[in-house]
Scaffold this motif. Sequence first.
Motif, PDB file in Angstrom:
ATOM      1  N   GLU A   1      27.009   4.731 -11.170  1.00 42.90           N
ATOM      2  CA  GLU A   1      25.615   4.931 -10.766  1.00 42.90           C
ATOM      3  C   GLU A   1      24.815   3.637 -10.888  1.00 42.90           C
ATOM      4  N   ALA A   2      25.145   2.817 -11.862  1.00 39.91           N
ATOM      5  CA  ALA A   2      24.452   1.537 -12.001  1.00 39.91           C
ATOM      6  C   ALA A   2      24.748   0.628 -10.814  1.00 39.91           C
ATOM      7  N   ALA A   3      25.934   0.800 -10.216  1.00 39.40           N
ATOM      8  CA  ALA A   3      26.317  -0.041  -9.078  1.00 39.40           C
ATOM      9  C   ALA A   3      25.608   0.368  -7.790  1.00 39.40           C
ATOM     10  N   VAL A   4      25.194   1.625  -7.693  1.00 37.48           N
ATOM     11  CA  VAL A   4      24.513   2.114  -6.482  1.00 37.48           C
ATOM     12  C   VAL A   4      23.215   2.822  -6.884  1.00 37.48           C
ATOM     13  N   PRO A   5      22.242   2.084  -7.435  1.00 37.73           N
ATOM     14  CA  PRO A   5      21.003   2.712  -7.897  1.00 37.73           C
ATOM     15  C   PRO A   5      20.157   3.189  -6.727  1.00 37.73           C
ATOM     16  N   PRO A   6      19.359   4.224  -6.950  1.00 38.94           N
ATOM     17  CA  PRO A   6      18.475   4.698  -5.882  1.00 38.94           C
ATOM     18  C   PRO A   6      17.270   3.786  -5.724  1.00 38.94           C
ATOM     19  N   ALA A   7      16.671   3.818  -4.574  1.00 38.15           N
ATOM     20  CA  ALA A   7      15.416   3.089  -4.318  1.00 38.15           C
ATOM     21  C   ALA A   7      14.618   3.953  -3.357  1.00 38.15           C
ATOM     22  N   LEU A   8      13.985   4.983  -3.893  1.00 38.06           N
ATOM     23  CA  LEU A   8      13.279   5.964  -3.086  1.00 38.06           C
ATOM     24  C   LEU A   8      11.852   5.511  -2.805  1.00 38.06           C
ATOM     25  N   PRO A   9      11.508   5.260  -1.540  1.00 38.88           N
ATOM     26  CA  PRO A   9      10.119   4.893  -1.224  1.00 38.88           C
ATOM     27  C   PRO A   9       9.218   6.124  -1.259  1.00 38.88           C
ATOM     28  N   ILE A  10       8.055   5.975  -1.842  1.00 38.69           N
ATOM     29  CA  ILE A  10       7.069   7.053  -1.891  1.00 38.69           C
ATOM     30  C   ILE A  10       5.760   6.522  -1.324  1.00 38.69           C
ATOM     31  N   ALA A  11       5.323   7.118  -0.230  1.00 35.90           N
ATOM     32  CA  ALA A  11       4.048   6.744   0.376  1.00 35.90           C
ATOM     33  C   ALA A  11       3.010   7.794   0.016  1.00 35.90           C
ATOM     34  N   ALA A  12       1.895   7.356  -0.525  1.00 38.17           N
ATOM     35  CA  ALA A  12       0.829   8.276  -0.943  1.00 38.17           C
ATOM     36  C   ALA A  12      -0.449   7.944  -0.189  1.00 38.17           C
ATOM     37  N   HIS A  13      -1.211   8.981   0.142  1.00 37.27           N
ATOM     38  CA  HIS A  13      -2.455   8.814   0.898  1.00 37.27           C
ATOM     39  C   HIS A  13      -3.553   9.659   0.247  1.00 37.27           C
ATOM     40  N   GLY A  14      -4.772   9.207   0.420  1.00 34.27           N
ATOM     41  CA  GLY A  14      -5.928   9.950  -0.051  1.00 34.27           C
ATOM     42  C   GLY A  14      -7.133   9.604   0.787  1.00 34.27           C
ATOM     43  N   SER A  15      -8.110  10.498   0.834  1.00 34.30           N
ATOM     44  CA  SER A  15      -9.297  10.264   1.652  1.00 34.30           C
ATOM     45  C   SER A  15     -10.495  10.979   1.033  1.00 34.30           C
ATOM     46  N   ILE A  16     -11.673  10.380   1.212  1.00 36.14           N
ATOM     47  CA  ILE A  16     -12.891  10.995   0.696  1.00 36.14           C
ATOM     48  C   ILE A  16     -14.065  10.545   1.559  1.00 36.14           C
ATOM     49  N   GLU A  17     -15.044  11.426   1.713  1.00 37.09           N
ATOM     50  CA  GLU A  17     -16.251  11.079   2.461  1.00 37.09           C
ATOM     51  C   GLU A  17     -17.339  10.677   1.474  1.00 37.09           C
ATOM     52  N   ILE A  18     -17.948   9.529   1.742  1.00 41.64           N
ATOM     53  CA  ILE A  18     -18.979   8.984   0.862  1.00 41.64           C
ATOM     54  C   ILE A  18     -20.327   9.046   1.567  1.00 41.64           C
ATOM     55  N   ALA A  19     -21.312   9.620   0.909  1.00 41.61           N
ATOM     56  CA  ALA A  19     -22.655   9.732   1.488  1.00 41.61           C
ATOM     57  C   ALA A  19     -23.410   8.423   1.324  1.00 41.61           C
ATOM     58  N   ALA A  20     -22.862   7.384   1.929  1.00 48.38           N
ATOM     59  CA  ALA A  20     -23.466   6.038   1.877  1.00 48.38           C
ATOM     60  C   ALA A  20     -22.837   5.219   2.992  1.00 48.38           C
ATOM     61  N   PRO A  21     -23.507   4.147   3.440  1.00 44.31           N
ATOM     62  CA  PRO A  21     -22.961   3.308   4.518  1.00 44.31           C
ATOM     63  C   PRO A  21     -21.764   2.480   4.035  1.00 44.31           C
ATOM     64  N   PRO A  22     -20.994   1.910   4.965  1.00 40.99           N
ATOM     65  CA  PRO A  22     -19.839   1.096   4.593  1.00 40.99           C
ATOM     66  C   PRO A  22     -20.181  -0.069   3.667  1.00 40.99           C
ATOM     67  N   ALA A  23     -21.377  -0.634   3.809  1.00 40.58           N
ATOM     68  CA  ALA A  23     -21.738  -1.758   2.945  1.00 40.58           C
ATOM     69  C   ALA A  23     -21.750  -1.343   1.475  1.00 40.58           C
ATOM     70  N   ALA A  24     -22.289  -0.154   1.199  1.00 43.37           N
ATOM     71  CA  ALA A  24     -22.324   0.327  -0.181  1.00 43.37           C
ATOM     72  C   ALA A  24     -20.919   0.652  -0.674  1.00 43.37           C
TER      73      ALA A  24
END
Length: 447
Positions: A267-290
């Motif tokens: 197992e040490a010779a063939v270790p896993p490398a699992l990619p994990i992509a995470a996403h999140g989103s939120i609405e902010i009651a303010a303009p992009p500058a803030a």
Amino acid sequence: MPIVRFPSFTGTMRPGPYALTAPLLLLTPHLVVGLLIVARGTPLIADVSFWLLPLRRLAMSPGLPAGDAALAFTASLVAAAGLALTSFRRANWSGAGYALAAAAIVPAVQIAAAVILALLPRFERQDGLAPVPGASIAHMVQGVLAGVAIIVAAVLVSALTLGSYGWSLFVATPFLVGITTGYLANRRLLLSGRATARLVLAAAALGTVALVMLALEGLVCILLAAPLGAIAALIGGAAGRAVAKVAHGGGRTVASVAFLPALFALEAAVPPALPIAAHGSIEIAAPPAAAWAALTDERAISGHPGLVGMAGLAYPIRSQLLGQGVGAIRLGEFSTGTARERVTEWEPEHRLAFAVLAQPPAMEEMSPYRRVHSPHVQGYFETSTTGFTLTSLPNGHTRLDIEARHVLRVEPVLYWEPLARLAIRMNLSRVLGDLKQKAERAGVDSR
């Protein structure tokens, strides 16, 4: 009410029935994984890695639903338990092959083990006296101590020496602990199945206590791995008791522990490398500058880290930008240390992204010692990139999206991935909530 009786490890299985049954059990994970991949409209590539490590192939699928992961992992555990049962029955019939029966539950080697086991002839048995019901305190203590020794030795070899955290450590090792403890405790006087199970769990518990006391592991990692290990140990305990009951092959069964270092090295010779992509989103009651101002703010992140912090997992505290624009360095302070990051995208009020150059440990183990020799806290879970996107909305608000890419290097990946995703999601949610609060507060103050 009829009593449900589960199949016993004390039975026997002839070569013919085993040759028919074992392939079905071996191919169950492949069938489940193949169906799940095809059902999602993804081409199935049946190469060597698929046949050796089907669960890893499924885990590598982008956007894997948690339900699919749970189904595949459960099916694999059930198939492994069935394969252990039939393989030990096959060894009972031959009077040999118990080490192969133990190896038959380990991916990558189980196919070869089952093939050899199916071809074993019947050897002349040298039966001893079958144990009679009773209890031997000395043998029970021997069984528990042997189980503790196996756990400590396995961690020393697999984790500290080879740096391997995989199926052999989390499944094969507790399975062999169960076999060894179950056999040694029952080899002269036969305990009940329940008494054997309690003894096996006691050996596993004392083994984990020894890991903590020897500063080889922390409490959190042990608690997370405990459900999987307990199931494997209980199945192994039933197998060990059965071998003692049929009064032959016990020494060879216990000797199967010698296969563990080879499995760790594989197992040490063939270790896993699992990619994990995470996403999140939120609405902010303010303009992009803030929102941008909040994103580049150096003040500490508010809010309690919750379960992530209680478990000792790394969580962000604050960040600091050393300069501006692409190439600038960003220092991310976490509960376990400081991450060094390089800005790869810089578009004020629209996009900020950075690549991680160096990062702190993924967790801080709970232990009575100041330092724990646990390699898994560094390098087995890493963040590669993180990016924030700000989108101006028609109502004057801003949608803030975050995406982060990680790599998990611990097997079984389908067991550990949901836990990693939960921690990632909680951290992202806390960061987004803090940015929303800061941006909206700044927007109110500027009026």
